[in-house]
Design a protein around this motif. Structure first.
Motif, PDB file in Angstrom:
ATOM      1  N   VAL A 137       0.871  -1.183   0.000  1.00 45.32           N
ATOM      2  CA  VAL A 137       0.000   0.000   0.000  1.00 45.32           C
ATOM      3  C   VAL A 137       0.906   1.230   0.000  1.00 45.32           C
ATOM      4  O   VAL A 137       2.098   1.138   0.325  1.00 45.32           O
ATOM      5  CB  VAL A 137      -0.926   0.028   1.237  1.00 45.32           C
ATOM      6  CG1 VAL A 137      -1.877  -1.153   1.230  1.00 45.32           C
ATOM      7  CG2 VAL A 137      -0.106   0.071   2.530  1.00 45.32           C
ATOM      8  N   PRO A 138       0.392   2.402  -0.342  1.00 49.05           N
ATOM      9  CA  PRO A 138       1.195   3.625  -0.204  1.00 49.05           C
ATOM     10  C   PRO A 138       1.640   3.804   1.246  1.00 49.05           C
ATOM     11  O   PRO A 138       0.948   3.391   2.183  1.00 49.05           O
ATOM     12  CB  PRO A 138       0.223   4.720  -0.642  1.00 49.05           C
ATOM     13  CG  PRO A 138      -0.754   4.029  -1.548  1.00 49.05           C
ATOM     14  CD  PRO A 138      -0.933   2.671  -0.962  1.00 49.05           C
ATOM     15  N   SER A 139       2.780   4.427   1.426  1.00 50.70           N
ATOM     16  CA  SER A 139       3.334   4.568   2.774  1.00 50.70           C
ATOM     17  C   SER A 139       2.423   5.370   3.698  1.00 50.70           C
ATOM     18  O   SER A 139       2.474   5.202   4.921  1.00 50.70           O
ATOM     19  CB  SER A 139       4.714   5.218   2.709  1.00 50.70           C
ATOM     20  OG  SER A 139       4.634   6.513   2.147  1.00 50.70           O
ATOM     21  N   TYR A 140       1.583   6.236   3.129  1.00 51.65           N
ATOM     22  CA  TYR A 140       0.689   7.042   3.960  1.00 51.65           C
ATOM     23  C   TYR A 140      -0.580   6.303   4.370  1.00 51.65           C
ATOM     24  O   TYR A 140      -1.338   6.780   5.219  1.00 51.65           O
ATOM     25  CB  TYR A 140       0.305   8.334   3.224  1.00 51.65           C
ATOM     26  CG  TYR A 140      -0.243   8.129   1.826  1.00 51.65           C
ATOM     27  CD1 TYR A 140      -1.548   7.671   1.599  1.00 51.65           C
ATOM     28  CD2 TYR A 140       0.562   8.371   0.722  1.00 51.65           C
ATOM     29  CE1 TYR A 140      -2.030   7.479   0.319  1.00 51.65           C
ATOM     30  CE2 TYR A 140       0.091   8.179  -0.567  1.00 51.65           C
ATOM     31  CZ  TYR A 140      -1.200   7.729  -0.767  1.00 51.65           C
ATOM     32  OH  TYR A 140      -1.676   7.530  -2.051  1.00 51.65           O
ATOM     33  N   THR A 141      -0.853   5.150   3.801  1.00 52.98           N
ATOM     34  CA  THR A 141      -2.067   4.386   4.141  1.00 52.98           C
ATOM     35  C   THR A 141      -1.947   3.826   5.547  1.00 52.98           C
ATOM     36  O   THR A 141      -0.922   3.244   5.917  1.00 52.98           O
ATOM     37  CB  THR A 141      -2.291   3.253   3.124  1.00 52.98           C
ATOM     38  OG1 THR A 141      -2.514   3.828   1.835  1.00 52.98           O
ATOM     39  CG2 THR A 141      -3.491   2.402   3.513  1.00 52.98           C
ATOM     40  N   GLU A 142      -2.993   3.953   6.335  1.00 50.37           N
ATOM     41  CA  GLU A 142      -2.913   3.665   7.770  1.00 50.37           C
ATOM     42  C   GLU A 142      -3.229   2.210   8.100  1.00 50.37           C
ATOM     43  O   GLU A 142      -4.041   1.916   8.979  1.00 50.37           O
ATOM     44  CB  GLU A 142      -3.826   4.623   8.538  1.00 50.37           C
ATOM     45  CG  GLU A 142      -3.372   6.077   8.444  1.00 50.37           C
ATOM     46  CD  GLU A 142      -4.243   7.020   9.247  1.00 50.37           C
ATOM     47  OE1 GLU A 142      -5.259   6.551   9.803  1.00 50.37           O
ATOM     48  OE2 GLU A 142      -3.895   8.210   9.319  1.00 50.37           O
ATOM     49  N   ILE A 143      -2.621   1.288   7.386  1.00 49.51           N
ATOM     50  CA  ILE A 143      -2.622  -0.110   7.791  1.00 49.51           C
ATOM     51  C   ILE A 143      -1.212  -0.642   7.546  1.00 49.51           C
ATOM     52  O   ILE A 143      -0.461  -0.108   6.720  1.00 49.51           O
ATOM     53  CB  ILE A 143      -3.660  -0.967   7.038  1.00 49.51           C
ATOM     54  CG1 ILE A 143      -3.301  -1.083   5.558  1.00 49.51           C
ATOM     55  CG2 ILE A 143      -5.066  -0.414   7.197  1.00 49.51           C
ATOM     56  CD1 ILE A 143      -4.108  -2.151   4.834  1.00 49.51           C
ATOM     57  N   ASN A 222       9.237  -1.345  -5.949  1.00 48.56           N
ATOM     58  CA  ASN A 222       9.251  -1.173  -4.496  1.00 48.56           C
ATOM     59  C   ASN A 222      10.039   0.054  -4.066  1.00 48.56           C
ATOM     60  O   ASN A 222       9.727   0.671  -3.038  1.00 48.56           O
ATOM     61  CB  ASN A 222       9.827  -2.426  -3.831  1.00 48.56           C
ATOM     62  CG  ASN A 222       8.904  -3.614  -3.928  1.00 48.56           C
ATOM     63  OD1 ASN A 222       7.887  -3.680  -3.252  1.00 48.56           O
ATOM     64  ND2 ASN A 222       9.247  -4.565  -4.787  1.00 48.56           N
ATOM     65  N   SER A 223      11.067   0.403  -4.814  1.00 55.71           N
ATOM     66  CA  SER A 223      11.840   1.603  -4.485  1.00 55.71           C
ATOM     67  C   SER A 223      11.426   2.814  -5.312  1.00 55.71           C
ATOM     68  O   SER A 223      11.596   3.959  -4.875  1.00 55.71           O
ATOM     69  CB  SER A 223      13.339   1.335  -4.687  1.00 55.71           C
ATOM     70  OG  SER A 223      13.608   0.918  -6.004  1.00 55.71           O
ATOM     71  N   LYS A 228       4.809   0.685   1.009  1.00 51.04           N
ATOM     72  CA  LYS A 228       5.314  -0.172   2.081  1.00 51.04           C
ATOM     73  C   LYS A 228       4.715  -1.557   1.921  1.00 51.04           C
ATOM     74  O   LYS A 228       3.567  -1.719   1.486  1.00 51.04           O
ATOM     75  CB  LYS A 228       4.978   0.405   3.454  1.00 51.04           C
ATOM     76  CG  LYS A 228       3.489   0.564   3.746  1.00 51.04           C
ATOM     77  CD  LYS A 228       3.253   1.199   5.113  1.00 51.04           C
ATOM     78  CE  LYS A 228       1.763   1.462   5.361  1.00 51.04           C
ATOM     79  NZ  LYS A 228       1.528   2.112   6.680  1.00 51.04           N
ATOM     80  N   THR A 229       5.488  -2.560   2.253  1.00 50.04           N
ATOM     81  CA  THR A 229       5.039  -3.948   2.180  1.00 50.04           C
ATOM     82  C   THR A 229       4.224  -4.279   3.419  1.00 50.04           C
ATOM     83  O   THR A 229       4.642  -3.987   4.550  1.00 50.04           O
ATOM     84  CB  THR A 229       6.247  -4.896   2.085  1.00 50.04           C
ATOM     85  OG1 THR A 229       6.963  -4.628   0.877  1.00 50.04           O
ATOM     86  CG2 THR A 229       5.800  -6.349   2.095  1.00 50.04           C
ATOM     87  N   LEU A 230       3.053  -4.872   3.215  1.00 51.97           N
ATOM     88  CA  LEU A 230       2.214  -5.268   4.345  1.00 51.97           C
ATOM     89  C   LEU A 230       2.731  -6.567   4.957  1.00 51.97           C
ATOM     90  O   LEU A 230       3.162  -7.485   4.256  1.00 51.97           O
ATOM     91  CB  LEU A 230       0.766  -5.459   3.883  1.00 51.97           C
ATOM     92  CG  LEU A 230       0.034  -4.206   3.377  1.00 51.97           C
ATOM     93  CD1 LEU A 230      -1.394  -4.567   2.959  1.00 51.97           C
ATOM     94  CD2 LEU A 230       0.015  -3.105   4.436  1.00 51.97           C
TER      95      LEU A 230
END
Length: 311
Positions: A137-143, A222-223, A228-230
Protein backbone atom coordinates in the motif's frame (compact mmCIF):
# COMPACT_ATOMS: atom_id res chain seq x y z
CA UNK A 1 7.09 9.73 -10.42
CA UNK A 2 6.42 9.02 -14.07
CA UNK A 3 6.63 5.55 -15.52
CA UNK A 4 9.42 5.68 -18.06
CA UNK A 5 8.73 2.34 -19.69
CA UNK A 6 5.75 1.40 -21.81
CA UNK A 7 6.85 -1.96 -23.13
CA UNK A 8 4.85 -3.60 -25.86
CA UNK A 9 4.33 -7.31 -25.36
CA UNK A 10 4.23 -9.44 -28.48
CA UNK A 11 1.37 -11.83 -27.87
CA UNK A 12 2.44 -15.24 -29.05
CA UNK A 13 -0.23 -17.28 -27.30
CA UNK A 14 -1.97 -18.40 -30.48
CA UNK A 15 1.16 -19.06 -32.48
CA UNK A 16 2.81 -20.98 -29.68
CA UNK A 17 -0.31 -23.01 -29.05
CA UNK A 18 -0.53 -23.81 -32.75
CA UNK A 19 3.11 -24.83 -32.78
CA UNK A 20 2.60 -27.13 -29.82
CA UNK A 21 -0.40 -28.72 -31.52
CA UNK A 22 1.60 -29.38 -34.68
CA UNK A 23 4.45 -30.81 -32.65
CA UNK A 24 2.07 -33.15 -30.86
CA UNK A 25 0.63 -34.36 -34.16
CA UNK A 26 3.92 -34.71 -36.02
CA UNK A 27 6.16 -37.73 -36.33
CA UNK A 28 9.60 -38.15 -34.81
CA UNK A 29 11.55 -38.25 -38.06
CA UNK A 30 13.57 -35.55 -39.73
CA UNK A 31 15.02 -32.36 -38.41
CA UNK A 32 13.15 -30.02 -36.10
CA UNK A 33 13.37 -26.30 -35.72
CA UNK A 34 12.44 -25.96 -32.07
CA UNK A 35 14.97 -23.22 -31.57
CA UNK A 36 17.74 -25.65 -30.56
CA UNK A 37 20.87 -26.73 -32.33
CA UNK A 38 22.48 -25.24 -35.37
CA UNK A 39 25.61 -25.48 -37.42
CA UNK A 40 28.78 -24.88 -35.45
CA UNK A 41 30.43 -21.50 -35.65
CA UNK A 42 34.19 -21.85 -35.99
CA UNK A 43 36.05 -20.94 -32.83
CA UNK A 44 33.06 -20.80 -30.48
CA UNK A 45 29.94 -22.42 -29.13
CA UNK A 46 27.24 -23.30 -31.61
CA UNK A 47 23.48 -23.34 -31.97
CA UNK A 48 20.46 -21.15 -31.49
CA UNK A 49 19.02 -20.66 -28.01
CA UNK A 50 15.49 -19.32 -27.62
CA UNK A 51 14.78 -17.32 -24.46
CA UNK A 52 11.12 -17.07 -23.47
CA UNK A 53 10.09 -14.27 -21.10
CA UNK A 54 7.21 -12.01 -20.10
CA UNK A 55 8.27 -8.36 -20.68
CA UNK A 56 6.13 -6.92 -17.89
CA UNK A 57 7.82 -9.24 -15.36
CA UNK A 58 11.04 -7.31 -15.22
CA UNK A 59 13.10 -9.92 -13.39
CA UNK A 60 12.85 -12.12 -16.49
CA UNK A 61 13.17 -9.14 -18.82
CA UNK A 62 16.43 -8.05 -17.21
CA UNK A 63 18.01 -11.49 -17.03
CA UNK A 64 16.90 -12.34 -20.58
CA UNK A 65 18.90 -9.44 -21.98
CA UNK A 66 21.85 -10.27 -19.72
CA UNK A 67 21.80 -13.84 -21.04
CA UNK A 68 21.44 -12.62 -24.63
CA UNK A 69 24.63 -10.63 -24.20
CA UNK A 70 26.56 -13.42 -22.52
CA UNK A 71 25.43 -16.24 -24.80
CA UNK A 72 26.14 -14.26 -27.94
CA UNK A 73 29.64 -13.58 -26.62
CA UNK A 74 30.06 -17.35 -26.33
CA UNK A 75 29.10 -17.79 -29.98
CA UNK A 76 25.44 -18.77 -29.75
CA UNK A 77 22.64 -17.21 -31.76
CA UNK A 78 19.91 -16.00 -29.40
CA UNK A 79 16.22 -15.60 -30.20
CA UNK A 80 14.04 -13.58 -27.82
CA UNK A 81 10.44 -14.77 -27.53
CA UNK A 82 7.97 -12.55 -25.67
CA UNK A 83 4.96 -14.27 -24.07
CA UNK A 84 2.09 -13.16 -21.88
CA UNK A 85 1.50 -15.98 -19.39
CA UNK A 86 3.64 -18.26 -17.24
CA UNK A 87 1.62 -21.28 -18.40
CA UNK A 88 2.77 -20.68 -21.98
CA UNK A 89 6.38 -20.52 -20.87
CA UNK A 90 6.24 -23.80 -18.99
CA UNK A 91 4.38 -25.49 -21.82
CA UNK A 92 6.91 -24.14 -24.29
CA UNK A 93 9.79 -25.41 -22.17
CA UNK A 94 8.24 -28.83 -21.80
CA UNK A 95 7.63 -29.17 -25.54
CA UNK A 96 10.99 -27.69 -26.59
CA UNK A 97 9.51 -24.65 -28.33
CA UNK A 98 11.40 -22.46 -25.84
CA UNK A 99 14.91 -23.42 -24.77
CA UNK A 100 15.10 -21.30 -21.62
CA UNK A 101 12.99 -19.39 -19.13
CA UNK A 102 15.49 -16.90 -17.67
CA UNK A 103 13.75 -16.10 -14.37
CA UNK A 104 11.38 -18.73 -12.99
CA UNK A 105 9.82 -19.06 -9.53
CA UNK A 106 9.55 -22.87 -9.41
CA UNK A 107 9.86 -23.50 -5.67
CA UNK A 108 6.62 -21.88 -4.48
CA UNK A 109 4.96 -19.45 -6.90
CA UNK A 110 5.15 -21.72 -9.97
CA UNK A 111 5.16 -25.03 -8.08
CA UNK A 112 1.94 -26.16 -9.78
CA UNK A 113 3.56 -25.75 -13.20
CA UNK A 114 6.57 -27.74 -12.05
CA UNK A 115 4.28 -30.48 -10.76
CA UNK A 116 2.78 -30.69 -14.25
CA UNK A 117 5.81 -30.15 -16.46
CA UNK A 118 8.86 -30.63 -14.23
CA UNK A 119 9.85 -34.00 -15.71
CA UNK A 120 10.43 -32.25 -19.06
CA UNK A 121 12.28 -29.27 -17.61
CA UNK A 122 15.91 -28.93 -16.55
CA UNK A 123 16.92 -26.70 -13.63
CA UNK A 124 20.05 -24.81 -14.73
CA UNK A 125 20.68 -22.97 -11.47
CA UNK A 126 19.46 -20.41 -8.95
CA UNK A 127 20.64 -16.87 -9.58
CA UNK A 128 18.87 -15.12 -6.68
CA UNK A 129 17.76 -16.69 -3.40
CA UNK A 130 15.45 -14.26 -1.60
CA UNK A 131 12.40 -13.66 -3.82
CA UNK A 132 9.06 -13.05 -2.12
CA UNK A 133 5.43 -12.38 -3.03
CA UNK A 134 3.94 -9.35 -1.26
CA UNK A 135 0.98 -7.02 -0.82
CA UNK A 136 1.75 -3.30 -0.70
CA UNK A 137 0.00 0.00 0.00
CA UNK A 138 1.19 3.63 -0.20
CA UNK A 139 3.33 4.57 2.77
CA UNK A 140 0.69 7.04 3.96
CA UNK A 141 -2.07 4.39 4.14
CA UNK A 142 -2.91 3.67 7.77
CA UNK A 143 -2.62 -0.11 7.79
CA UNK A 144 0.50 -2.24 8.19
CA UNK A 145 -0.67 -5.82 7.74
CA UNK A 146 -2.75 -7.86 5.31
CA UNK A 147 -4.84 -8.74 8.36
CA UNK A 148 -5.81 -5.06 8.63
CA UNK A 149 -7.60 -5.27 5.28
CA UNK A 150 -10.49 -7.12 6.94
CA UNK A 151 -13.17 -4.58 7.86
CA UNK A 152 -11.53 -1.81 5.84
CA UNK A 153 -12.78 -2.58 2.34
CA UNK A 154 -14.29 0.90 2.03
CA UNK A 155 -10.78 2.42 2.18
CA UNK A 156 -9.89 0.60 -1.03
CA UNK A 157 -13.28 0.59 -2.79
CA UNK A 158 -13.35 -3.15 -2.21
CA UNK A 159 -10.52 -3.73 -4.73
CA UNK A 160 -7.19 -5.50 -4.60
CA UNK A 161 -5.31 -4.54 -7.75
CA UNK A 162 -3.43 -7.51 -9.15
CA UNK A 163 -1.43 -8.46 -12.22
CA UNK A 164 -1.88 -11.11 -14.95
CA UNK A 165 -4.65 -13.69 -14.36
CA UNK A 166 -2.26 -16.59 -14.94
CA UNK A 167 0.45 -15.38 -12.55
CA UNK A 168 1.41 -17.46 -9.53
CA UNK A 169 0.91 -14.32 -7.42
CA UNK A 170 -2.68 -14.14 -8.64
CA UNK A 171 -3.31 -17.78 -7.72
CA UNK A 172 -1.78 -17.27 -4.26
CA UNK A 173 -3.98 -14.22 -3.71
CA UNK A 174 -7.15 -16.02 -4.78
CA UNK A 175 -6.49 -19.38 -3.16
CA UNK A 176 -4.62 -18.44 0.00
CA UNK A 177 -4.65 -14.76 0.93
CA UNK A 178 -8.30 -13.90 0.39
CA UNK A 179 -9.77 -16.92 2.20
CA UNK A 180 -6.98 -16.91 4.81
CA UNK A 181 -7.65 -13.31 5.82
CA UNK A 182 -11.46 -13.39 5.41
CA UNK A 183 -11.40 -10.99 2.47
CA UNK A 184 -13.73 -12.91 0.16
CA UNK A 185 -17.02 -11.12 -0.43
CA UNK A 186 -15.64 -7.76 0.70
CA UNK A 187 -12.87 -7.48 -1.89
CA UNK A 188 -12.60 -8.15 -5.61
CA UNK A 189 -9.22 -9.13 -7.03
CA UNK A 190 -8.86 -7.03 -10.18
CA UNK A 191 -6.48 -8.64 -12.69
CA UNK A 192 -5.20 -7.40 -16.04
CA UNK A 193 -1.46 -6.81 -16.36
CA UNK A 194 1.56 -5.68 -14.38
CA UNK A 195 1.68 -2.46 -16.41
CA UNK A 196 -1.97 -1.70 -15.63
CA UNK A 197 -1.41 -2.35 -11.93
CA UNK A 198 1.54 0.04 -11.86
CA UNK A 199 -0.47 2.70 -13.68
CA UNK A 200 -3.22 2.45 -11.07
CA UNK A 201 -0.66 2.56 -8.27
CA UNK A 202 1.00 5.66 -9.72
CA UNK A 203 -2.35 7.41 -10.20
CA UNK A 204 -3.49 6.64 -6.65
CA UNK A 205 -0.24 7.92 -5.12
CA UNK A 206 -0.36 11.08 -7.23
CA UNK A 207 -3.86 11.68 -5.86
CA UNK A 208 -2.95 10.62 -2.30
CA UNK A 209 -5.58 7.88 -2.42
CA UNK A 210 -5.49 4.51 -0.72
CA UNK A 211 -4.84 1.44 -2.85
CA UNK A 212 -3.66 -2.12 -2.19
CA UNK A 213 -1.70 -3.94 -4.89
CA UNK A 214 -0.01 -7.29 -5.32
CA UNK A 215 3.78 -6.94 -5.65
CA UNK A 216 6.91 -9.00 -5.18
CA UNK A 217 10.58 -8.66 -4.37
CA UNK A 218 12.95 -8.17 -6.04
CA UNK A 219 11.09 -5.62 -8.17
CA UNK A 220 12.14 -2.06 -9.03
CA UNK A 221 8.67 -0.67 -8.23
CA UNK A 222 9.25 -1.17 -4.50
CA UNK A 223 11.84 1.60 -4.48
CA UNK A 224 10.46 3.69 -7.35
CA UNK A 225 7.07 4.17 -5.69
CA UNK A 226 6.30 5.44 -2.19
CA UNK A 227 4.96 2.11 -0.93
CA UNK A 228 5.31 -0.17 2.08
CA UNK A 229 5.04 -3.95 2.18
CA UNK A 230 2.21 -5.27 4.34
CA UNK A 231 3.05 -7.86 6.97
CA UNK A 232 1.75 -11.36 6.25
CA UNK A 233 1.33 -12.92 9.71
CA UNK A 234 -0.47 -15.99 8.34
CA UNK A 235 2.26 -16.64 5.78
CA UNK A 236 -0.41 -16.85 3.10
CA UNK A 237 1.92 -15.64 0.35
CA UNK A 238 4.50 -18.31 1.13
CA UNK A 239 8.13 -18.26 2.14
CA UNK A 240 11.04 -16.65 0.34
CA UNK A 241 12.21 -18.66 -2.65
CA UNK A 242 14.92 -18.75 -5.28
CA UNK A 243 14.76 -17.40 -8.81
CA UNK A 244 15.93 -20.08 -11.24
CA UNK A 245 17.10 -20.44 -14.81
CA UNK A 246 15.07 -23.26 -16.35
CA UNK A 247 15.84 -25.07 -19.60
CA UNK A 248 14.06 -27.59 -21.74
CA UNK A 249 15.02 -31.20 -21.04
CA UNK A 250 18.50 -31.94 -22.42
CA UNK A 251 19.59 -28.29 -22.49
CA UNK A 252 22.93 -28.82 -20.72
CA UNK A 253 23.85 -31.74 -22.98
CA UNK A 254 23.06 -29.76 -26.14
CA UNK A 255 24.54 -26.44 -24.97
CA UNK A 256 27.30 -27.36 -22.47
CA UNK A 257 29.15 -24.04 -22.65
CA UNK A 258 25.94 -22.13 -22.04
CA UNK A 259 24.97 -24.38 -19.13
CA UNK A 260 28.35 -23.83 -17.48
CA UNK A 261 28.08 -20.06 -17.83
CA UNK A 262 24.50 -20.01 -16.55
CA UNK A 263 25.33 -22.17 -13.51
CA UNK A 264 27.87 -19.54 -12.44
CA UNK A 265 25.38 -16.64 -12.35
CA UNK A 266 24.52 -15.67 -8.78
CA UNK A 267 23.40 -12.13 -8.01
CA UNK A 268 23.11 -10.44 -4.63
CA UNK A 269 20.57 -7.72 -3.85
CA UNK A 270 22.84 -4.91 -5.01
CA UNK A 271 23.85 -6.55 -8.29
CA UNK A 272 20.34 -7.68 -9.13
CA UNK A 273 18.79 -4.32 -8.21
CA UNK A 274 21.23 -2.40 -10.37
CA UNK A 275 20.66 -4.78 -13.30
CA UNK A 276 16.90 -4.39 -13.22
CA UNK A 277 17.06 -0.63 -12.72
CA UNK A 278 19.53 -0.24 -15.60
CA UNK A 279 17.40 -2.22 -18.07
CA UNK A 280 13.97 -1.00 -16.97
CA UNK A 281 14.51 2.60 -15.91
CA UNK A 282 17.85 3.99 -17.06
CA UNK A 283 17.56 3.05 -20.74
CA UNK A 284 14.67 3.20 -23.17
CA UNK A 285 13.00 0.31 -24.96
CA UNK A 286 15.28 -0.82 -27.76
CA UNK A 287 18.41 0.14 -25.81
CA UNK A 288 18.69 -3.06 -23.79
CA UNK A 289 22.10 -3.95 -25.24
CA UNK A 290 23.47 -0.58 -24.15
CA UNK A 291 21.93 -1.09 -20.71
CA UNK A 292 23.67 -4.44 -20.32
CA UNK A 293 26.98 -2.96 -21.50
CA UNK A 294 26.67 -0.21 -18.90
CA UNK A 295 25.78 -2.70 -16.16
CA UNK A 296 28.74 -4.95 -16.98
CA UNK A 297 31.07 -1.96 -17.00
CA UNK A 298 29.82 -1.02 -13.53
CA UNK A 299 29.77 -4.61 -12.25
CA UNK A 300 32.71 -6.42 -13.89
CA UNK A 301 32.89 -9.00 -11.07
CA UNK A 302 29.16 -9.54 -10.58
CA UNK A 303 29.44 -13.32 -10.95
CA UNK A 304 32.17 -15.86 -11.57
CA UNK A 305 31.40 -16.69 -15.19
CA UNK A 306 30.74 -13.13 -16.41
CA UNK A 307 32.17 -12.46 -19.89
CA UNK A 308 33.27 -8.83 -19.83
CA UNK A 309 34.77 -8.41 -23.29
CA UNK A 310 34.00 -10.11 -26.59
CA UNK A 311 36.64 -12.28 -28.15
Amino acid sequence: MTLRRNRRTTTLALTLAAGLTLAACGDDTGDTDSGSGGEADAGGASGTITLGFIPSWTDGLSTAYLLEDQLEKQGYDVEMTELTEAALLYTGLAEGDVDMYPSAWPEVTHASYMDEYGDQIEDLGTYYDNAKLTFAVPSYTEIDSIADLEGNADMFDGRIVGIEPGAGLTAATQDSVMPGYNLEGDYELVTSSTAAMLTELESAIDSQEDIVVTLWTPFWANSAFDVKTLEDPEGALGEAEGLHFLGTEGFAEEFPEAAELIAGIQLDDEAYGSLEDMVVNEYEEGEEAEAIDAWIEANPEAFDTLIVDEG
